[in-house]
Design a protein around this motif. Sequence first.
Motif, PDB file in Angstrom:
ATOM      1  N   LYS A   1       5.588 154.886 -32.726  1.00 62.72           N
ATOM      2  CA  LYS A   1       4.309 155.014 -32.023  1.00 62.72           C
ATOM      3  C   LYS A   1       3.414 156.059 -32.701  1.00 62.72           C
ATOM      4  CE  LYS A   1       6.034 153.572 -27.488  1.00 62.72           C
ATOM      5  NZ  LYS A   1       6.301 154.010 -26.095  1.00 62.72           N
ATOM      6  N   TYR A   2       4.022 157.164 -33.111  1.00 61.06           N
ATOM      7  CA  TYR A   2       3.243 158.200 -33.800  1.00 61.06           C
ATOM      8  C   TYR A   2       2.657 157.661 -35.104  1.00 61.06           C
ATOM      9  CZ  TYR A   2       2.201 162.417 -36.449  1.00 61.06           C
ATOM     10  OH  TYR A   2       1.578 163.382 -37.199  1.00 61.06           O
ATOM     11  N   GLY A   3       3.516 156.951 -35.869  1.00 58.26           N
ATOM     12  CA  GLY A   3       3.028 156.378 -37.112  1.00 58.26           C
ATOM     13  C   GLY A   3       1.910 155.369 -36.887  1.00 58.26           C
ATOM     14  N   LEU A   4       2.050 154.558 -35.833  1.00 53.37           N
ATOM     15  CA  LEU A   4       0.995 153.580 -35.528  1.00 53.37           C
ATOM     16  C   LEU A   4      -0.303 154.273 -35.133  1.00 53.37           C
ATOM     17  CD1 LEU A   4       3.042 150.881 -33.547  1.00 53.37           C
ATOM     18  CD2 LEU A   4       2.081 150.659 -35.857  1.00 53.37           C
ATOM     19  N   ARG A   5      -0.193 155.368 -34.350  1.00 52.29           N
ATOM     20  CA  ARG A   5      -1.405 156.103 -33.961  1.00 52.29           C
ATOM     21  C   ARG A   5      -2.100 156.688 -35.192  1.00 52.29           C
ATOM     22  NH1 ARG A   5       1.777 157.933 -29.570  1.00 52.29           N
ATOM     23  NH2 ARG A   5       2.269 159.858 -30.711  1.00 52.29           N
TER      24      ARG A   5
ATOM     25  N   LYS B   1      -4.609 131.289 -38.852  1.00 48.86           N
ATOM     26  CA  LYS B   1      -3.661 131.719 -39.874  1.00 48.86           C
ATOM     27  C   LYS B   1      -2.998 133.035 -39.488  1.00 48.86           C
ATOM     28  CE  LYS B   1      -3.383 132.377 -44.907  1.00 48.86           C
ATOM     29  NZ  LYS B   1      -2.592 131.175 -45.163  1.00 48.86           N
ATOM     30  N   ILE B   2      -3.576 133.733 -38.525  1.00 48.07           N
ATOM     31  CA  ILE B   2      -3.091 135.060 -38.129  1.00 48.07           C
ATOM     32  C   ILE B   2      -2.700 135.023 -36.655  1.00 48.07           C
ATOM     33  CG2 ILE B   2      -3.702 137.499 -37.895  1.00 48.07           C
ATOM     34  CD1 ILE B   2      -5.712 137.095 -40.165  1.00 48.07           C
ATOM     35  N   ARG B   3      -1.480 135.440 -36.371  1.00 46.45           N
ATOM     36  CA  ARG B   3      -1.013 135.549 -34.991  1.00 46.45           C
ATOM     37  C   ARG B   3      -0.935 137.029 -34.610  1.00 46.45           C
ATOM     38  NH1 ARG B   3       3.766 134.673 -34.535  1.00 46.45           N
ATOM     39  NH2 ARG B   3       4.459 134.246 -36.684  1.00 46.45           N
ATOM     40  N   VAL B   4      -1.520 137.364 -33.457  1.00 49.13           N
ATOM     41  CA  VAL B   4      -1.589 138.760 -33.014  1.00 49.13           C
ATOM     42  C   VAL B   4      -0.767 138.919 -31.746  1.00 49.13           C
ATOM     43  CG1 VAL B   4      -3.099 140.648 -32.310  1.00 49.13           C
ATOM     44  CG2 VAL B   4      -3.892 138.996 -34.017  1.00 49.13           C
ATOM     45  N   GLN B   5       0.071 139.979 -31.743  1.00 42.52           N
ATOM     46  CA  GLN B   5       0.843 140.286 -30.537  1.00 42.52           C
ATOM     47  C   GLN B   5       0.759 141.779 -30.259  1.00 42.52           C
ATOM     48  OE1 GLN B   5       4.727 138.948 -31.777  1.00 42.52           O
ATOM     49  NE2 GLN B   5       5.332 140.979 -32.488  1.00 42.52           N
ATOM     50  N   GLN B   6       0.862 142.127 -28.968  1.00 38.22           N
ATOM     51  CA  GLN B   6       0.782 143.525 -28.545  1.00 38.22           C
ATOM     52  C   GLN B   6       2.149 144.188 -28.673  1.00 38.22           C
ATOM     53  OE1 GLN B   6      -1.534 145.714 -26.997  1.00 38.22           O
ATOM     54  NE2 GLN B   6      -3.169 144.387 -27.757  1.00 38.22           N
ATOM     55  N   SER B   7       2.128 145.457 -29.136  1.00 36.86           N
ATOM     56  CA  SER B   7       3.364 146.232 -29.228  1.00 36.86           C
ATOM     57  C   SER B   7       3.014 147.692 -29.040  1.00 36.86           C
ATOM     58  CB  SER B   7       4.050 146.018 -30.581  1.00 36.86           C
ATOM     59  OG  SER B   7       5.198 146.840 -30.692  1.00 36.86           O
ATOM     60  N   SER B   8       3.479 148.261 -27.907  1.00 37.31           N
ATOM     61  CA  SER B   8       3.245 149.683 -27.609  1.00 37.31           C
ATOM     62  C   SER B   8       1.750 150.016 -27.594  1.00 37.31           C
ATOM     63  CB  SER B   8       3.962 150.565 -28.632  1.00 37.31           C
ATOM     64  OG  SER B   8       5.347 150.289 -28.660  1.00 37.31           O
ATOM     65  N   GLY B   9       0.941 149.060 -27.139  1.00 38.59           N
ATOM     66  CA  GLY B   9      -0.498 149.305 -27.052  1.00 38.59           C
ATOM     67  C   GLY B   9      -1.241 149.068 -28.351  1.00 38.59           C
ATOM     68  N   PHE B  10      -0.586 148.537 -29.364  1.00 36.29           N
ATOM     69  CA  PHE B  10      -1.229 148.270 -30.645  1.00 36.29           C
ATOM     70  C   PHE B  10      -1.158 146.778 -30.943  1.00 36.29           C
ATOM     71  CE2 PHE B  10      -1.743 152.632 -31.910  1.00 36.29           C
ATOM     72  CZ  PHE B  10      -0.695 153.296 -31.286  1.00 36.29           C
ATOM     73  N   ASP B  11      -2.150 146.305 -31.738  1.00 33.98           N
ATOM     74  CA  ASP B  11      -2.191 144.900 -32.158  1.00 33.98           C
ATOM     75  C   ASP B  11      -1.461 144.756 -33.486  1.00 33.98           C
ATOM     76  OD1 ASP B  11      -5.582 144.419 -30.962  1.00 33.98           O
ATOM     77  OD2 ASP B  11      -3.656 144.107 -29.956  1.00 33.98           O
ATOM     78  N   LEU B  12      -0.390 143.970 -33.489  1.00 34.68           N
ATOM     79  CA  LEU B  12       0.349 143.688 -34.712  1.00 34.68           C
ATOM     80  C   LEU B  12       0.054 142.246 -35.123  1.00 34.68           C
ATOM     81  CD1 LEU B  12       3.777 145.403 -33.990  1.00 34.68           C
ATOM     82  CD2 LEU B  12       1.774 146.322 -35.145  1.00 34.68           C
ATOM     83  N   ALA B  13      -0.492 142.096 -36.321  1.00 32.75           N
ATOM     84  CA  ALA B  13      -0.914 140.782 -36.811  1.00 32.75           C
ATOM     85  C   ALA B  13       0.129 140.256 -37.787  1.00 32.75           C
ATOM     86  CB  ALA B  13      -2.273 140.869 -37.492  1.00 32.75           C
ATOM     87  N   THR B  14       0.587 139.032 -37.541  1.00 37.65           N
ATOM     88  CA  THR B  14       1.502 138.353 -38.456  1.00 37.65           C
ATOM     89  C   THR B  14       0.704 137.328 -39.254  1.00 37.65           C
ATOM     90  OG1 THR B  14       3.345 138.637 -36.919  1.00 37.65           O
ATOM     91  CG2 THR B  14       3.588 136.983 -38.648  1.00 37.65           C
ATOM     92  N   VAL B  15       0.671 137.524 -40.564  1.00 36.02           N
ATOM     93  CA  VAL B  15      -0.102 136.658 -41.453  1.00 36.02           C
ATOM     94  C   VAL B  15       0.842 135.670 -42.108  1.00 36.02           C
ATOM     95  CG1 VAL B  15      -1.665 136.565 -43.417  1.00 36.02           C
ATOM     96  CG2 VAL B  15      -1.698 138.547 -41.875  1.00 36.02           C
ATOM     97  N   GLU B  16       0.557 134.384 -41.920  1.00 38.54           N
ATOM     98  CA  GLU B  16       1.394 133.328 -42.483  1.00 38.54           C
ATOM     99  C   GLU B  16       0.904 133.001 -43.892  1.00 38.54           C
ATOM    100  OE1 GLU B  16       3.709 132.980 -39.017  1.00 38.54           O
ATOM    101  OE2 GLU B  16       3.990 132.196 -41.054  1.00 38.54           O
ATOM    102  N   ASN B  17       1.791 133.229 -44.898  1.00 40.68           N
ATOM    103  CA  ASN B  17       1.486 132.829 -46.263  1.00 40.68           C
ATOM    104  C   ASN B  17       2.149 131.482 -46.547  1.00 40.68           C
ATOM    105  OD1 ASN B  17      -0.006 135.196 -46.785  1.00 40.68           O
ATOM    106  ND2 ASN B  17       1.906 136.336 -47.055  1.00 40.68           N
ATOM    107  N   ASP B  18       2.256 131.112 -47.810  1.00 39.97           N
ATOM    108  CA  ASP B  18       2.806 129.785 -48.119  1.00 39.97           C
ATOM    109  C   ASP B  18       4.235 129.630 -47.605  1.00 39.97           C
ATOM    110  OD1 ASP B  18       1.077 129.705 -51.305  1.00 39.97           O
ATOM    111  OD2 ASP B  18       0.451 129.096 -49.284  1.00 39.97           O
ATOM    112  N   ASP B  19       5.121 130.550 -48.025  1.00 39.33           N
ATOM    113  CA  ASP B  19       6.530 130.458 -47.630  1.00 39.33           C
ATOM    114  C   ASP B  19       7.011 131.692 -46.884  1.00 39.33           C
ATOM    115  OD1 ASP B  19       7.093 128.948 -50.838  1.00 39.33           O
ATOM    116  OD2 ASP B  19       6.800 127.940 -48.899  1.00 39.33           O
ATOM    117  N   THR B  20       6.173 132.681 -46.758  1.00 36.16           N
ATOM    118  CA  THR B  20       6.575 133.938 -46.140  1.00 36.16           C
ATOM    119  C   THR B  20       5.556 134.347 -45.097  1.00 36.16           C
ATOM    120  OG1 THR B  20       5.431 135.237 -47.827  1.00 36.16           O
ATOM    121  CG2 THR B  20       7.745 134.689 -48.244  1.00 36.16           C
ATOM    122  N   SER B  21       5.900 135.361 -44.348  1.00 31.13           N
ATOM    123  CA  SER B  21       4.974 135.943 -43.377  1.00 31.13           C
ATOM    124  C   SER B  21       5.033 137.463 -43.512  1.00 31.13           C
ATOM    125  CB  SER B  21       5.335 135.521 -41.950  1.00 31.13           C
ATOM    126  OG  SER B  21       6.620 135.988 -41.607  1.00 31.13           O
TER     127      SER B  21
END
Length: 605
Positions: free
Chosen positions: A29-33, A240-260
Amino acid sequence: MRWKYLILAFVFALLGVGIPGLVQDATRKYGLREAAAQSHERLRLISATLSARIERFRYLPDVVARSSEIEDLFRAGMAEAKRPDINRFLARLSNASGAVALYVTDTKGLTIAASNYDTPDSFVGHDYSYRPYFRDAMANGNGSYYAIGTTTGQPGYFLSVPIKVDDKVVGVSIVKIDLLPVEKQWRDASEHVAMADSEGIIFLSSQPDWRYTATSPISPTALAQLKQERRYGDAALTPKIRVQQSSGFDLATVENDDTSEQRLQVAAPFGEKGWTLIYFADLADIRRQEDIVAIATALAGLLVLAGITIAVQRRHGRQAAKRAFEQLEHRVAERTQQLKLSHDQLEREIAERKEAERQLSVTRSNLSQAEKLALMGQAFAGLAHEINQPLAALSTYIASTRLLLKRRQYAPIGENIDTMNEVIGRISDLTGQLKRLARRSDDDFVDVDLGAIIGRILKLLKFRFSDLGIAVSQEISPGLKVQGSAAQLEQVILNLLSNAIDAVRNRTEPRIRVSGVAEGACCVIAVDDNGPGIAADSSTQLFEPFYTTKLPGEGLGLGLATAHRIASDHGGTLSFDQSPLGGARFILRLRQNGKSALRREGEVA
């Protein structure tokens, strides 16, 4: 004994798993802040840079809409004969400003002139009435819109304003600017940045494969509207981008060709039609810090429980802590270097802005001097004639003196020398007036006698008055003294009188009157003529640079603008009115010596 083992196992699990997990979560959480705070700082700088790029072009549509060329085109009913000249005018303006394109439509959205008129992708003849920037300009007075060009296939940002002639909307002026260079700047800085519109569609991004993808699913209604406007051409606009909440922060998962890849998403509104500027921060450092802190905590727990190996565990713990500290110091040093580079860049931009302001001041001074020298050139024709007469007399007296010397008649020689000295003094006085007027003005303000200045200028111009048959009268009260630059005030009086001469030169009985009186705390100088006066449609532009009612080649359009600026710099005003003589009256108001500041008046009487 069994319970002791169970308790020991519970404590071991708590120290080895539970507490490290809690510490790891806190560290995360500190690192995210911290990452979010740094991302917001980067967003502010990126937003300021992008806004500055857009603002460079925001004035262009209005400049085109207000230009005399465009006004003449619409007054002529959009005549085909005038359109080639308008096309070339728009092309010159587009090339000078760096815009992608400048074009003009009628009230139905049909393009009648464009800067790219001579290219295969010319806008001329295309109907853009379906574009929101056209509808917004017609309905609201201005429009802005980012889209892929339906004619060229190239994306751009469109800014538009209505074109008005006699307060009636007759068309729309539009500029298209290129924002794609901003993407390269983001990529060169190794940053993941994107700009999304009000529908959540990314149209600018440091990652080219993110462009024209959605940050969230688009409703069928919004998708139909986008297709109708042809905003992004045939792009699929899939998320192309999925966003989910974690500890009050938005974490975006970016889908590439074979990886995320998962990144911290920080967004900030951008002041253009509901745009959102998004920064995607790297989580690798935060994850490394989580692991380091978790390991350190686990080691500390094991040290408490493993008394036998406490010395060994303490050494390992110190080594682990040292590695963590070195990594943290390295990260801080990297971030400090980045901030220093940003600070140095900002200082360079400030220095460049100051240099641009200095160059603008020098240019304005040179233009003012050029206007002054142009006026002097007109006055010099009469002076040349006046100087020729005493030179001819001087030549005659020299010949006479030589003859008297041959005859040894010395008595008249002294009278001849006195007369020649008077002639030389007269020539010196005339050339001194020219030297005084031609010098550049300085910034020192001294006591200036306005009556003396007016007398010198009238004396300088008396030959032009005589050649043109102009009757000049003056009514100057004594004691009109102000604090100011004599050279600058001479330029103002010279400009007003020269304009008056140009105004009456074709009159049957040309007349000019100069008056000066003290009114309260002000010295008021008025120049009247019986010329044609000032047209009503010129009143709002009279003091603007490069505006002139004279024929081409007869003036730069800088005289009144320069005089107006000098009056303002002296804490005074320059205005105009109808003259009792039937023409125009220009009124210069300046504060008298020792009087309180003038209350500002309207510029046009």
